[in-house]
Design a protein around this motif. Structure first.
Motif, PDB file in Angstrom:
ATOM      1  N   LEU A 132      55.702  35.795 -48.692  1.00 10.57           N
ATOM      2  CA  LEU A 132      56.484  35.060 -49.682  1.00 10.57           C
ATOM      3  C   LEU A 132      57.804  35.766 -49.985  1.00 10.57           C
ATOM      4  O   LEU A 132      58.720  35.164 -50.554  1.00 10.57           O
ATOM      5  CB  LEU A 132      55.675  34.880 -50.966  1.00 10.57           C
ATOM      6  N   ILE A 162      58.325  24.802 -48.816  1.00 11.61           N
ATOM      7  CA  ILE A 162      57.339  25.134 -47.796  1.00 11.61           C
ATOM      8  C   ILE A 162      56.028  25.469 -48.496  1.00 11.61           C
ATOM      9  O   ILE A 162      56.012  26.241 -49.458  1.00 11.61           O
ATOM     10  CB  ILE A 162      57.784  26.327 -46.941  1.00 11.61           C
ATOM     11  N   ARG A 163      54.942  24.863 -48.011  1.00  8.22           N
ATOM     12  CA  ARG A 163      53.620  25.146 -48.588  1.00  8.22           C
ATOM     13  C   ARG A 163      52.729  25.732 -47.502  1.00  8.22           C
ATOM     14  O   ARG A 163      52.638  25.182 -46.403  1.00  8.22           O
ATOM     15  CB  ARG A 163      53.016  23.868 -49.159  1.00  8.22           C
ATOM     16  N   LEU A 164      52.088  26.849 -47.817  1.00  7.74           N
ATOM     17  CA  LEU A 164      51.210  27.547 -46.886  1.00  7.74           C
ATOM     18  C   LEU A 164      49.757  27.312 -47.286  1.00  7.74           C
ATOM     19  O   LEU A 164      49.364  27.613 -48.415  1.00  7.74           O
ATOM     20  CB  LEU A 164      51.498  29.052 -46.887  1.00  7.74           C
ATOM     21  N   THR A 169      64.841  28.385 -50.456  1.00  9.49           N
ATOM     22  CA  THR A 169      63.671  27.528 -50.275  1.00  9.49           C
ATOM     23  C   THR A 169      62.477  28.068 -51.050  1.00  9.49           C
ATOM     24  O   THR A 169      62.140  29.248 -50.949  1.00  9.49           O
ATOM     25  CB  THR A 169      63.295  27.429 -48.780  1.00  9.49           C
ATOM     26  N   VAL A 229      58.694  28.704 -51.567  1.00  8.92           N
ATOM     27  CA  VAL A 229      57.525  28.825 -50.708  1.00  8.92           C
ATOM     28  C   VAL A 229      56.301  29.069 -51.585  1.00  8.92           C
ATOM     29  O   VAL A 229      56.302  29.973 -52.428  1.00  8.92           O
ATOM     30  CB  VAL A 229      57.680  29.969 -49.686  1.00  8.92           C
ATOM     31  N   TYR A 230      55.258  28.268 -51.368  1.00  2.00           N
ATOM     32  CA  TYR A 230      54.039  28.352 -52.164  1.00  2.00           C
ATOM     33  C   TYR A 230      52.847  28.599 -51.252  1.00  2.00           C
ATOM     34  O   TYR A 230      52.718  27.977 -50.196  1.00  2.00           O
ATOM     35  CB  TYR A 230      53.804  27.056 -52.939  1.00  2.00           C
ATOM     36  N   LEU A 256      56.463  30.525 -40.375  1.00  2.24           N
ATOM     37  CA  LEU A 256      57.297  30.512 -41.577  1.00  2.24           C
ATOM     38  C   LEU A 256      58.762  30.697 -41.223  1.00  2.24           C
ATOM     39  O   LEU A 256      59.637  30.009 -41.787  1.00  2.24           O
ATOM     40  CB  LEU A 256      56.838  31.602 -42.542  1.00  2.24           C
ATOM     41  N   LEU A 282      61.685  28.025 -42.223  1.00  2.00           N
ATOM     42  CA  LEU A 282      62.875  28.351 -43.009  1.00  2.00           C
ATOM     43  C   LEU A 282      64.154  27.935 -42.293  1.00  2.00           C
ATOM     44  O   LEU A 282      65.123  27.510 -42.933  1.00  2.00           O
ATOM     45  CB  LEU A 282      62.900  29.839 -43.324  1.00  2.00           C
TER      46      LEU A 282
END
Length: 215
Positions: free
Chosen positions: A116, A96-98, A126, A128-129, A85, A89
């Motif tokens: 997160l 950004i998808r996790l 950004t 982040v999901y 991550l 970034l």
């Protein structure tokens, strides 16, 4: 540019990854997640991990497929997902998808939800999901937001991540709220639903975990 990161969580909890494979997408593998990507014919641009969750044969397969690998000692201060991550970034993507970050060990799940917070602490805008087959999870700081109905994720929950969340207002929801105060541990905002295509939520203090889910 969008960066998708796949960790090594249970494969049965993964959504269909082809739904997230647009042309402007970069894939990143984390530990056993690298193997899962390659088995789905998705080649990650970079891989992170100590690779203690793959066999010697699987690791050889990974090394033969992935051009750039960041290997670490298992005894380190950051998790493999955190390292990935942080790298993501730095690339300054729009999103950004996790994936592969839920299920299995509860400590891993809680750690990944708390990851997160990383862009918020770094004043990074950004989005982040955290995504699995049944859930989409993200964090929000104080402000006013529009939220769109997703037919496959009918339930929307708002969970305090901080001790207190003040001034929460929900409009366009089955259970609206007006300037409500909720505290850590509150279940007041669990399992709400939108009554139209769009709704809004706002609050003035604290940090909220927003969870979109289905049974």
């Amino acid at each position: 540019m969008i960066i998708n990161i796949l960790a090594g969580g249970p494969v049965e909890l993964l959504p269909d990854l082809t739904d997230y494979a647009a042309d402007n997408t970069i894939w990143v593998g984390v530990d056993r997640g690298v193997f899962h990507l390659l088995k789905r014919n998705i080649k990650p641009e970079i891989a992170f991990g100590d690779f203690d969750s793959v066999s010697t044969e699987e690791l050889l397969f990974i090394e033969g497929q992935v051009a750039e690998m960041k290997r670490y000692n298992p005894e380190k201060n950051e998790t493999d997902m955190e390292l990935a991550l942080n790298w993501a970034l730095e690339q300054k993507p729009s999103m950004i998808r996790l994936f592969g970050a839920t299920g299995g060990r509860l400590d891993h799940l809680l750690a990944n939800v708390h990851l997160l917070l990383v862009p918020l602490k770094g004043k990074n805008s950004t989005n982040v999901y955290l995504i699995d087959r049944n859930n989409i999870v993200f964090l929000k700081e104080p402000g006013s937001y529009t939220i769109e109905k997703i037919k496959t994720k009918k339930y929307i929950s708002f969970v305090p991540l901080t001790l207190d969340v003040s001034g929460i207002t929900l409009k366009g929801f089955k259970f609206p709220l007006e300037n409500q105060h909720i505290s850590l541990g509150s279940t007041l905002c669990i399992s709400n639903e939108l009554i139209s295509d769009y709704g809004t939520f706002s609050f003035s203090e604290g940090i909220l975990i927003v969870i979109r889910s289905h049974d």
